[in-house]
Design an enzyme around this catalytic site. Sequence first.
Site, PDB file in Angstrom:
ATOM      1  N   LYS A 176       0.869  -1.178   0.000  1.00  0.00           N
ATOM      2  CA  LYS A 176       0.000   0.000   0.000  1.00  0.00           C
ATOM      3  C   LYS A 176       0.901   1.221   0.000  1.00  0.00           C
ATOM      4  O   LYS A 176       2.047   1.164   0.439  1.00  0.00           O
ATOM      5  CB  LYS A 176      -0.887   0.020   1.250  1.00  0.00           C
ATOM      6  CG  LYS A 176      -2.162   0.807   1.079  1.00  0.00           C
ATOM      7  CD  LYS A 176      -3.190   0.005   0.306  1.00  0.00           C
ATOM      8  CE  LYS A 176      -4.523   0.708   0.195  1.00  0.00           C
ATOM      9  NZ  LYS A 176      -5.573  -0.196  -0.278  1.00  0.00           N
TER      10      LYS A 176
ATOM     11  N   GLY B  58     -24.837   2.968   2.503  1.00  0.00           N
ATOM     12  CA  GLY B  58     -23.871   3.292   1.454  1.00  0.00           C
ATOM     13  C   GLY B  58     -24.334   2.686   0.154  1.00  0.00           C
ATOM     14  O   GLY B  58     -24.383   1.461   0.020  1.00  0.00           O
ATOM     15  N   TYR B  59     -24.710   3.528  -0.812  1.00  0.00           N
ATOM     16  CA  TYR B  59     -25.236   3.004  -2.073  1.00  0.00           C
ATOM     17  C   TYR B  59     -24.307   3.390  -3.215  1.00  0.00           C
ATOM     18  O   TYR B  59     -24.720   3.974  -4.207  1.00  0.00           O
ATOM     19  CB  TYR B  59     -26.655   3.526  -2.289  1.00  0.00           C
ATOM     20  CG  TYR B  59     -27.537   2.510  -3.014  1.00  0.00           C
ATOM     21  CD1 TYR B  59     -27.749   1.261  -2.473  1.00  0.00           C
ATOM     22  CD2 TYR B  59     -28.128   2.807  -4.231  1.00  0.00           C
ATOM     23  CE1 TYR B  59     -28.529   0.323  -3.118  1.00  0.00           C
ATOM     24  CE2 TYR B  59     -28.925   1.875  -4.889  1.00  0.00           C
ATOM     25  CZ  TYR B  59     -29.112   0.636  -4.328  1.00  0.00           C
ATOM     26  OH  TYR B  59     -29.890  -0.305  -4.967  1.00  0.00           O
TER      27      TYR B  59
ATOM     28  N   ASN C 148     -20.474   1.991  -5.300  1.00  0.00           N
ATOM     29  CA  ASN C 148     -19.987   0.832  -6.057  1.00  0.00           C
ATOM     30  C   ASN C 148     -20.346  -0.495  -5.406  1.00  0.00           C
ATOM     31  O   ASN C 148     -20.852  -1.395  -6.054  1.00  0.00           O
ATOM     32  CB  ASN C 148     -18.450   0.886  -6.054  1.00  0.00           C
ATOM     33  CG  ASN C 148     -17.931   1.326  -7.376  1.00  0.00           C
ATOM     34  OD1 ASN C 148     -18.669   1.416  -8.336  1.00  0.00           O
ATOM     35  ND2 ASN C 148     -16.646   1.600  -7.419  1.00  0.00           N
TER      36      ASN C 148
ATOM     37  N   GLY D 297     -22.250  -1.206  -2.290  1.00  0.00           N
ATOM     38  CA  GLY D 297     -23.594  -1.406  -1.737  1.00  0.00           C
ATOM     39  C   GLY D 297     -24.649  -1.615  -2.809  1.00  0.00           C
ATOM     40  O   GLY D 297     -25.498  -2.500  -2.696  1.00  0.00           O
TER      41      GLY D 297
HETATM   42  P1  NAD Z   1     -18.398   4.716  -3.041  1.00  0.00           P
HETATM   43  O1  NAD Z   1     -17.714   6.012  -2.830  1.00  0.00           O
HETATM   44  O2  NAD Z   1     -18.745   4.274  -4.411  1.00  0.00           O
HETATM   45  O3  NAD Z   1     -19.779   4.691  -2.195  1.00  0.00           O
HETATM   46  C1  NAD Z   1     -19.814   4.993  -0.849  1.00  0.00           C
HETATM   47  C2  NAD Z   1     -21.266   5.190  -0.458  1.00  0.00           C
HETATM   48  O4  NAD Z   1     -21.318   5.449   0.942  1.00  0.00           O
HETATM   49  C3  NAD Z   1     -21.926   6.387  -1.138  1.00  0.00           C
HETATM   50  O5  NAD Z   1     -23.279   6.072  -1.389  1.00  0.00           O
HETATM   51  C4  NAD Z   1     -21.826   7.491  -0.086  1.00  0.00           C
HETATM   52  O6  NAD Z   1     -22.832   8.469  -0.228  1.00  0.00           O
HETATM   53  C5  NAD Z   1     -22.048   6.663   1.159  1.00  0.00           C
HETATM   54  N1  NAD Z   1     -21.543   7.273   2.387  1.00  0.00           N
HETATM   55  C6  NAD Z   1     -20.380   7.912   2.588  1.00  0.00           C
HETATM   56  N2  NAD Z   1     -20.286   8.326   3.865  1.00  0.00           N
HETATM   57  C7  NAD Z   1     -21.433   7.900   4.471  1.00  0.00           C
HETATM   58  C8  NAD Z   1     -21.932   8.001   5.771  1.00  0.00           C
HETATM   59  N3  NAD Z   1     -21.233   8.631   6.727  1.00  0.00           N
HETATM   60  N4  NAD Z   1     -23.143   7.449   6.044  1.00  0.00           N
HETATM   61  C9  NAD Z   1     -23.850   6.801   5.073  1.00  0.00           C
HETATM   62  N5  NAD Z   1     -23.419   6.677   3.830  1.00  0.00           N
HETATM   63  C10 NAD Z   1     -22.228   7.226   3.518  1.00  0.00           C
HETATM   64  O7  NAD Z   1     -17.483   3.641  -2.277  1.00  0.00           O
HETATM   65  P2  NAD Z   1     -17.456   2.079  -2.521  1.00  0.00           P
HETATM   66  O8  NAD Z   1     -16.428   1.796  -3.546  1.00  0.00           O
HETATM   67  O9  NAD Z   1     -18.835   1.588  -2.667  1.00  0.00           O
HETATM   68  O10 NAD Z   1     -16.840   1.581  -1.141  1.00  0.00           O
HETATM   69  C11 NAD Z   1     -17.649   1.470   0.004  1.00  0.00           C
HETATM   70  C12 NAD Z   1     -16.828   0.882   1.134  1.00  0.00           C
HETATM   71  O11 NAD Z   1     -16.282  -0.382   0.745  1.00  0.00           O
HETATM   72  C13 NAD Z   1     -15.644   1.724   1.576  1.00  0.00           C
HETATM   73  O12 NAD Z   1     -15.492   1.557   2.964  1.00  0.00           O
HETATM   74  C14 NAD Z   1     -14.476   1.077   0.864  1.00  0.00           C
HETATM   75  O13 NAD Z   1     -13.254   1.289   1.551  1.00  0.00           O
HETATM   76  C15 NAD Z   1     -14.879  -0.377   0.932  1.00  0.00           C
HETATM   77  N6  NAD Z   1     -14.244  -1.193  -0.100  1.00  0.00           N
HETATM   78  C16 NAD Z   1     -14.451  -0.903  -1.404  1.00  0.00           C
HETATM   79  C17 NAD Z   1     -13.859  -1.680  -2.367  1.00  0.00           C
HETATM   80  C18 NAD Z   1     -14.099  -1.417  -3.819  1.00  0.00           C
HETATM   81  O14 NAD Z   1     -13.676  -2.207  -4.648  1.00  0.00           O
HETATM   82  N7  NAD Z   1     -14.795  -0.369  -4.186  1.00  0.00           N
HETATM   83  C19 NAD Z   1     -13.025  -2.755  -2.000  1.00  0.00           C
HETATM   84  C20 NAD Z   1     -12.847  -3.043  -0.653  1.00  0.00           C
HETATM   85  C21 NAD Z   1     -13.470  -2.242   0.286  1.00  0.00           C
END
Ligand code: NAD
Length: 416
Positions: A104, A214-215, A217, A219
Amino acid sequence: MSGNPFETSLKTLHEAAAIGQINAEVVRLLEQPKRQFEFTIPVRMDDGHLEIFQAFRVHYCDALGQVKNGVRVVPDMDMDTAKALGFWMTIKHAVGGIPAGGGKGGIKADPSKLSRREYEALIRGFIRYLPMKGTWVDVPGADIGTHGQTQSWMLDELEAIQGFHSPAAINDKPIEANGTELSREATGTGAFFVTREVTRDLGIPDAASFAVQGYGNVGRVAAELLCQRGHKLVAVSDIFGGIENQDGIDVNALGAYVDEYKTVKGFPGCRDITPSELLEVPCDILLPAAVQSVIHEGNAGKIQAKLIMECANGPTTPEAEKILESRGVIIVPDVLVNCGSAIVCSFERTQGLTDSYWDRETVRSRLEERIVKAYQQTAAVAKELGVSYRDAAWVNALRKIEKAMLVRGWAWDQPK
Ligand code: NAD
């Protein structure tokens, strides 16, 4: 992660190592990164002045293969964050059965304050000045502040330095730059497969209800797949607000609404709730898919779900976990639930190495096979040791790393 993130990771390491009776020399080797680099990236800014940015890269552990994973560009990036996340990726790759170590890194910068030219120079500088790089050493991927475009610049810079193509040396690239299918949906799809397996094992019916915080990528993809399987979506939230309807929310209509309005807030036919109220709504399965530490001492007693699938990284604090466990709530940990993107990134590398690119269905079915196996291994360790899924996932990972370190001769076997 609260407090010093690296110290939190070490605490988890020692707890899991004690449960799994992991070789003491292996634990000592995992207490620090194998290599860490702190370097500077000079960038000539648009107004003519020279800005010097701080950069970090940690090769935490490469016992299972070359290190890979994200480059984060945020104003508060530091070495402790890189070390903690590098260690987490080491564990996540081992849980997911991925032949890679954990890495990382990042740059201390605010991308929103940079012009496109400045940002490109910064990202190319990261690759230029990174001391050890390339297909068999370190494969940088995307994280906060990085995306398909930055990964394409990284690839182009590396190939210009080397003088030959290296599509397996950089991850999270767009399809046009030798990327992979399913890259964007990998984590949500993987979370769906793990949820399907856990619910089958626990006897939770296909029609069970669920709520998603969280909606984005992760959710949204998981929610759409769960609805396709027959589950009932009863509540959703994002950073702007939340919605609840215990009769069920039409996930396709919600998707169209979110595409138009960029939020779930105001979706017709639902009761408005706050993002924190979402965690407490009546439902069978809860998917925290937003940010860390949202389930804490203050709300753990009010959560009504029987099963929590940790889609986000670190959504449950250790204090909350104790409360939930005492109430019989089952938590499936982040390192397993969200390892789908790490798995698909390893497929991206395999495709680059073999110069053969798979169709979407092939990537999906190989992800399914790999993540279901990861779940089954974790469930078997949970049964064998009588521990939680979280402890089992960590022990399963540590055992794989232990075996690799022992056969490589990094550690000696000794009475445990
Ligand atoms: P994203 O930015 O596409 O979506 C995040 C969602 O969470 C959005 O809908 C945003 O409005 C909402 N959000 C942000 N803060 C919030 C809060 N305080 N309360 C309620 N909703 C809130 O992100 P993602 O890619 O969907 O990732 C979501 C989580 O999964 C993160 O914690 C990320 O670290 C983890 N993650 C993602 C991946 C990946 O491939 N995208 C891989 C491993 C882990």
